[in-house]
Design a protein around this motif. Structure first.
Motif, mmCIF file in Angstrom:
data_model
loop_
_atom_site.group_PDB
_atom_site.id
_atom_site.type_symbol
_atom_site.label_atom_id
_atom_site.label_comp_id
_atom_site.label_asym_id
_atom_site.label_seq_id
_atom_site.Cartn_x
_atom_site.Cartn_y
_atom_site.Cartn_z
ATOM 1 N N GLN A 12 -5.168 -1.419 -5.523
ATOM 2 C CA GLN A 12 -5.114 -1.593 -4.075
ATOM 3 C C GLN A 12 -6.196 -2.559 -3.606
ATOM 4 O O GLN A 12 -5.957 -3.423 -2.757
ATOM 5 C CB GLN A 12 -5.278 -0.234 -3.381
ATOM 6 C CG GLN A 12 -5.522 -0.294 -1.887
ATOM 7 C CD GLN A 12 -4.330 -0.794 -1.096
ATOM 8 O OE1 GLN A 12 -3.240 -0.940 -1.628
ATOM 9 N NE2 GLN A 12 -4.541 -1.079 0.180
ATOM 10 N N SER B 119 0.830 -1.206 0.000
ATOM 11 C CA SER B 119 0.000 0.000 0.000
ATOM 12 C C SER B 119 0.866 1.257 0.000
ATOM 13 O O SER B 119 0.592 2.221 -0.733
ATOM 14 C CB SER B 119 -0.925 0.002 1.221
ATOM 15 O OG SER B 119 -1.773 -1.126 1.213
ATOM 16 N N TRP C 132 -6.197 2.804 -6.983
ATOM 17 C CA TRP C 132 -7.091 2.339 -5.922
ATOM 18 C C TRP C 132 -7.770 1.023 -6.295
ATOM 19 O O TRP C 132 -8.046 0.191 -5.425
ATOM 20 C CB TRP C 132 -8.116 3.413 -5.568
ATOM 21 C CG TRP C 132 -7.549 4.381 -4.575
ATOM 22 C CD1 TRP C 132 -7.108 5.645 -4.810
ATOM 23 C CD2 TRP C 132 -7.310 4.125 -3.187
ATOM 24 N NE1 TRP C 132 -6.615 6.207 -3.657
ATOM 25 C CE2 TRP C 132 -6.729 5.293 -2.644
ATOM 26 C CE3 TRP C 132 -7.529 3.037 -2.351
ATOM 27 C CZ2 TRP C 132 -6.367 5.390 -1.297
ATOM 28 C CZ3 TRP C 132 -7.170 3.134 -1.010
ATOM 29 C CH2 TRP C 132 -6.597 4.300 -0.501
#
Length: 255
Positions: free
Chosen positions: A195, A153, A192
């Motif tokens: 992620q 992350s 994202w």
């Protein structure tokens, strides 16, 4: 209100479709990334070099590179001896360069794009494939590769920040302010989604978490019971010893 079948979020296509809807990643966003590729591709190498220099600043983020990576058969070096120019690191940087290039050039209407991003998530979890997980073919039957989700992350966050800085530094004659904003928004959305495709292989559903918590509690209760029994046995042994000593100390009252 748009209904979402929570049980189907384990299905890649269904999950990605929801990700795209929620984060509002559109066909225009994809086109924006593709259009920006000619500007960013020439400097990907510099971005990747900067990333690995940054990762080498902490033992926590450098240590994973001391383990064997698929495709590398050479000698491994210790964390203190490992350098950015070692063959093992050149391979890692090549893979990161490939990921960054794919983010900029992929066809986001092709399911294979998100299958690739999902496999990137799987391969970092330490799960062996052996036909059970949709990992990369080159990781079949290989030693597991495990990178903490936190490190992954933070890596995505660092890359996003660098790309933001680079894009904003382009002169307006190269990229207008509105186009800069469009590129950064599109890139941020894809990061994202990546992620989420990391997180889904590290986290559990509420039901899975409940089962896991019950198992942990059962193991804890079992350990506590073992400790209680051991303590009782120890106390009984002490009492027996004291009783034996007391008998020995009694005066001889025989006639």
């Amino acid at each position: 209100m748009i209904p979402i079948d929570r049980a189907r979020l384990s299905e890649l296509a269904y999950r990605v479709d929801f990700d795209r809807q929620f984060i509002e990643f559109t066909k225009e966003d994809a086109s924006t990334l593709n259009a920006a590729a000619p500007l960013l591709l020439p400097i990907i190498t510099d971005i990747v070099e900067g990333l690995y220099e940054h990762l080498f600043e902490w033992s926590y983020t450098k240590e994973p590179f001391t383990h064997r990576n698929t495709g590398f058969e050479g000698d491994l070096k210790s964390i203190d001896d490992l350098s950015l120019d070692d063959p093992q690191m050149l391979l890692r940087k090549k893979m990161m360069t490939m990921w960054t290039a794919k983010i900029l050039t992929s066809d986001y209407e092709d399911p294979k794009t998100f299958e690739y991003m999902d496999k990137v998530g799987v391969m970092h979890t330490g799960v062996r494939s052996f036909g059970r997980q949709p990992g990369f073919a080159h990781r079949e039957n290989k030693e597991p590769l495990f990178i903490d989700l936190q490190a992954l992350s933070l890596t995505l966050g660092w890359v996003t920040d660098v790309v933001l800085t680079i894009v904003m530094s382009f002169p307006r004659t190269t990229l207008s302010t509105s186009k800069k904003m469009a590129v950064l928004r599109a890139f941020n959305k894809v990061v994202w989604i990546q992620q989420d495709l990391f997180a889904r292989h590290y986290t559990r559903t509420d039901e899975e978490a409940a089962v896991n918590l019950a198992r942990i509690n059962a193991e804890k209760a079992s350990e506590q019971e073992k400790e209680r029994i051991a303590k009782e046995e120890e106390e009984e042994a002490v009492e027996d010893k004291l009783a034996q000593l007391a008998v020995k100390d009694l005066p001889d009252v025989s006639l």
